[in-house]
Design a protein around this motif. Structure first.
Motif, PDB file in Angstrom:
ATOM      1  N   SER A  16      48.717 -23.712  16.927  1.00 50.65           N
ATOM      2  CA  SER A  16      49.051 -25.025  16.363  1.00 50.65           C
ATOM      3  C   SER A  16      47.980 -26.065  16.699  1.00 50.65           C
ATOM      4  N   ASN A  17      47.500 -26.073  17.944  1.00 49.05           N
ATOM      5  CA  ASN A  17      46.452 -27.026  18.323  1.00 49.05           C
ATOM      6  C   ASN A  17      45.139 -26.699  17.622  1.00 49.05           C
ATOM      7  N   PHE A  18      44.827 -25.424  17.550  1.00 51.51           N
ATOM      8  CA  PHE A  18      43.618 -24.961  16.865  1.00 51.51           C
ATOM      9  C   PHE A  18      43.634 -25.431  15.411  1.00 51.51           C
ATOM     10  N   GLU A  19      44.776 -25.245  14.768  1.00 48.36           N
ATOM     11  CA  GLU A  19      44.915 -25.623  13.358  1.00 48.36           C
ATOM     12  C   GLU A  19      44.828 -27.136  13.178  1.00 48.36           C
ATOM     13  N   GLN A  20      45.493 -27.895  14.058  1.00 50.27           N
ATOM     14  CA  GLN A  20      45.470 -29.352  13.940  1.00 50.27           C
ATOM     15  C   GLN A  20      44.046 -29.895  14.066  1.00 50.27           C
ATOM     16  N   PHE A  21      43.302 -29.413  15.055  1.00 47.54           N
ATOM     17  CA  PHE A  21      41.936 -29.898  15.259  1.00 47.54           C
ATOM     18  C   PHE A  21      41.062 -29.560  14.051  1.00 47.54           C
ATOM     19  N   LEU A  22      41.169 -28.334  13.566  1.00 44.11           N
ATOM     20  CA  LEU A  22      40.351 -27.929  12.419  1.00 44.11           C
ATOM     21  C   LEU A  22      40.756 -28.664  11.149  1.00 44.11           C
ATOM     22  N   ASN A  23      42.047 -28.895  10.966  1.00 45.12           N
ATOM     23  CA  ASN A  23      42.493 -29.633   9.780  1.00 45.12           C
ATOM     24  C   ASN A  23      41.954 -31.062   9.788  1.00 45.12           C
ATOM     25  N   GLY A  24      41.916 -31.674  10.976  1.00 43.54           N
ATOM     26  CA  GLY A  24      41.329 -33.005  11.067  1.00 43.54           C
ATOM     27  C   GLY A  24      39.845 -32.976  10.767  1.00 43.54           C
ATOM     28  N   TYR A  25      39.162 -31.995  11.326  1.00 40.27           N
ATOM     29  CA  TYR A  25      37.711 -31.881  11.135  1.00 40.27           C
ATOM     30  C   TYR A  25      37.354 -31.605   9.680  1.00 40.27           C
ATOM     31  N   THR A  26      38.183 -30.843   8.992  1.00 41.95           N
ATOM     32  CA  THR A  26      37.867 -30.440   7.612  1.00 41.95           C
ATOM     33  C   THR A  26      38.680 -31.221   6.580  1.00 41.95           C
ATOM     34  N   GLU A  27      39.184 -32.396   6.960  1.00 38.25           N
ATOM     35  CA  GLU A  27      40.030 -33.166   6.043  1.00 38.25           C
ATOM     36  C   GLU A  27      39.326 -33.441   4.717  1.00 38.25           C
ATOM     37  N   THR A  28      38.040 -33.721   4.765  1.00 35.97           N
ATOM     38  CA  THR A  28      37.293 -34.037   3.540  1.00 35.97           C
ATOM     39  C   THR A  28      36.259 -32.979   3.179  1.00 35.97           C
ATOM     40  N   HIS A  29      35.953 -32.091   4.117  1.00 41.23           N
ATOM     41  CA  HIS A  29      34.969 -31.037   3.871  1.00 41.23           C
ATOM     42  C   HIS A  29      35.488 -29.732   4.458  1.00 41.23           C
ATOM     43  N   GLY A  30      35.355 -28.651   3.718  1.00 36.07           N
ATOM     44  CA  GLY A  30      35.787 -27.358   4.230  1.00 36.07           C
ATOM     45  C   GLY A  30      34.742 -26.747   5.147  1.00 36.07           C
TER      46      GLY A  30
ATOM     47  N   PRO B  58      25.696 -28.655  15.065  1.00 38.00           N
ATOM     48  CA  PRO B  58      26.932 -29.422  15.280  1.00 38.00           C
ATOM     49  C   PRO B  58      28.171 -28.561  15.505  1.00 38.00           C
ATOM     50  N   LEU B  59      28.119 -27.295  15.110  1.00 41.15           N
ATOM     51  CA  LEU B  59      29.256 -26.412  15.353  1.00 41.15           C
ATOM     52  C   LEU B  59      29.495 -26.187  16.849  1.00 41.15           C
ATOM     53  N   VAL B  60      28.491 -26.476  17.681  1.00 43.73           N
ATOM     54  CA  VAL B  60      28.679 -26.381  19.132  1.00 43.73           C
ATOM     55  C   VAL B  60      29.779 -27.342  19.573  1.00 43.73           C
ATOM     56  N   ASP B  61      29.747 -28.574  19.052  1.00 40.99           N
ATOM     57  CA  ASP B  61      30.801 -29.549  19.364  1.00 40.99           C
ATOM     58  C   ASP B  61      32.154 -29.089  18.828  1.00 40.99           C
ATOM     59  N   VAL B  62      32.155 -28.551  17.615  1.00 40.83           N
ATOM     60  CA  VAL B  62      33.411 -28.098  17.005  1.00 40.83           C
ATOM     61  C   VAL B  62      34.033 -26.993  17.857  1.00 40.83           C
ATOM     62  N   ALA B  63      33.200 -26.043  18.270  1.00 40.78           N
ATOM     63  CA  ALA B  63      33.697 -24.923  19.075  1.00 40.78           C
ATOM     64  C   ALA B  63      34.257 -25.398  20.405  1.00 40.78           C
ATOM     65  N   GLU B  64      33.544 -26.324  21.048  1.00 39.21           N
ATOM     66  CA  GLU B  64      34.023 -26.819  22.339  1.00 39.21           C
ATOM     67  C   GLU B  64      35.311 -27.614  22.165  1.00 39.21           C
ATOM     68  N   GLY B  65      35.407 -28.355  21.069  1.00 36.16           N
ATOM     69  CA  GLY B  65      36.642 -29.078  20.794  1.00 36.16           C
ATOM     70  C   GLY B  65      37.809 -28.134  20.570  1.00 36.16           C
ATOM     71  N   LEU B  66      37.583 -27.083  19.800  1.00 32.05           N
ATOM     72  CA  LEU B  66      38.649 -26.110  19.551  1.00 32.05           C
ATOM     73  C   LEU B  66      39.106 -25.442  20.841  1.00 32.05           C
ATOM     74  N   LEU B  67      38.147 -25.075  21.680  1.00 31.88           N
ATOM     75  CA  LEU B  67      38.507 -24.418  22.934  1.00 31.88           C
ATOM     76  C   LEU B  67      39.256 -25.356  23.869  1.00 31.88           C
ATOM     77  N   THR B  68      38.754 -26.575  24.043  1.00 32.73           N
ATOM     78  CA  THR B  68      39.353 -27.463  25.041  1.00 32.73           C
ATOM     79  C   THR B  68      40.673 -28.076  24.577  1.00 32.73           C
ATOM     80  N   PHE B  69      40.836 -28.267  23.266  1.00 29.38           N
ATOM     81  CA  PHE B  69      42.109 -28.794  22.771  1.00 29.38           C
ATOM     82  C   PHE B  69      43.160 -27.693  22.615  1.00 29.38           C
ATOM     83  N   ALA B  70      42.715 -26.455  22.374  1.00 28.91           N
ATOM     84  CA  ALA B  70      43.672 -25.382  22.076  1.00 28.91           C
ATOM     85  C   ALA B  70      43.758 -24.312  23.155  1.00 28.91           C
ATOM     86  N   GLY B  71      42.816 -24.306  24.121  1.00 30.54           N
ATOM     87  CA  GLY B  71      42.808 -23.203  25.073  1.00 30.54           C
ATOM     88  C   GLY B  71      42.557 -23.579  26.520  1.00 30.54           C
ATOM     89  N   VAL B  72      42.569 -24.858  26.841  1.00 33.59           N
ATOM     90  CA  VAL B  72      42.310 -25.276  28.222  1.00 33.59           C
ATOM     91  C   VAL B  72      43.450 -26.159  28.707  1.00 33.59           C
TER      92      VAL B  72
END
Length: 362
Positions: A288-302, A256-270
């Motif tokens: 800022s975008n990288f942090e926002q996406f990760l904070n949402g993803y890890t809101e309940t789990h680190g 599932p980290l494949v989706d996380v990585a693609e989300g981080l790249l496309t929201f923060a670097g494309v």
């Protein structure tokens, strides 16, 4: 392999549409033009590279979205599984367009031997991605929810969805890139030929290196992933929350980290072209975008330490794949190939640094 319904039209032909809608008990309907993200109608003679679509209003005023399974889906069983996955996710409360059952309780309509269409509820009062921080956070949060529910569907073992390796996928795109330019070699400048050859050679070496490193680190247990996670596959409400996660045509089984990585790249670097899903550029990751996406993803789990180590490798690999696709589609010139490798390497280091800086989850 499935084939397009009609290579000459962007819409589902009326004969196919009426035949399909009868299976849903819809005899009286209005067909609206399918709109681009900028609100303009798709031209009637537009050639679709993936699938035919139609926006429909039934006699009771309900709005539906009819979609053909894309031609590149490799088998009928895979096509059926994509639709069933969306249906199961909807049942489990994931924000995906609801798949409508036919009058005979089927998830799709199979026309002839190679045409599969299905009907979804149209998501009203929705907006596309506007690079708002609320949208980015919401997308990361929705991905985590999807990941949890997709894992429960995966455990049912009812879907014929293929395995996926991000590293092999990136290599396959490099092969396509080479094939394209081998055909055009006689038309190319010598320096462009060398640029492509050097790009492919360097990327293959990097991918092998990252794949080996990943193999030495334990990531997440494999499950069903979206497979094409980017801002254009999210629909947002007026307040910035996610109204729908769409287009499961690339769903597969992977970490599932494949989706996380693609989300981080496309929201923060494309950067995307205006009112389009086409790429404009791959850039250095914006913190800022990288942090926002990760904070949402890890809101309940680190994130576990191993996951923090794997993510930069997957982000870099996704960067190579997107850079290669951009070269294939002509999104950027051949002369920019080596520049893209530099951006990929910069993002590898940036993501490693960001993941050390950001305090994630509970």
């Amino acid at each position: 392999m499935l084939k397009p319904l009609d290579l000459d039209r962007g819409f589902i032909p009326e004969s196919i549409l009426s035949q399909t809608l009868k299976e849903y008990g819809i005899d009286d309907y209005i067909t609206y033009p399918y709109l681009n993200m900028n609100g303009t109608a798709v031209p009637i003679n537009r050639v679709s590279e993936t699938s035919r679509r139609a926006l429909i209003e039934s006699q009771d005023g309900s709005l539906y979205f009819m979609k053909e399974v894309p031609w590149y889906v490799e088998s009928i069983e895979y096509a059926k599984s994509i639709i069933q996955l969306q249906y199961e996710l909807s049942v489990k409360g994931i924000k995906v367009p609801e798949v409508i059952l036919t009058t005979s309780k089927k998830l799709f309509v199979h026309i002839d031997t190679n045409k599969i269409l299905y009907l979804q509820k149209y998501i009203l009062n929705s907006n596309m991605y506007k690079n708002y921080s609320e949208q980015i956070y919401a997308a990361g949060k929705e991905l985590r929810d999807f990941e949890i529910k997709a894992a429960s569907v995966f455990r049912l073992n009812i879907l014929a969805i293929p395995q996926y390796s991000p590293y092999e996928s990136a290599k396959n795109v490099l092969v396509l890139l080479l094939k394209k330019f081998i055909k055009k070699r006689s038309e190319m400048k010598k320096e462009d030929q060398e640029e492509i050859q050097n790009f492919v050679r360097a990327c293959r070496k990097l991918i092998d290196q990252w794949s080996t490193q990943h193999g030495q680190i334990s990531g997440k247990q494999e499950s069903i992933i979206h497979g094409d996670l980017n801002p254009m596959n999210f629909i947002f409400s007026n307040k910035g929350s996610v109204s729908g996660l769409i287009d499961f045509d690339n769903a597969c089984i992977a970490d599932p980290l494949v989706d996380v990585a693609e989300g981080l790249l496309t929201f923060a670097g494309v950067t995307y072209r205006e009112n389009s899903s086409r790429l404009a550029s791959i850039n250095e990751l914006e913190f800022s975008n990288f942090e926002q996406f990760l904070n949402g993803y890890t809101e309940t789990h680190g994130l576990a330490l191993e996951e923090r180590e794997v993510l930069p490798l997957l982000i870099a690999t996704a960067g190579i794949r997107l850079a290669s696709l951009g070269l294939i589609r002509g999104d950027w010139p051949i002369s920019s190939a080596s520049d893209h490798i530099q951006v990929v390497m910069k993002n590898l280091k940036l993501s490693q640094n960001y993941l050390r800086q950001i305090k994630l989850g509970n």
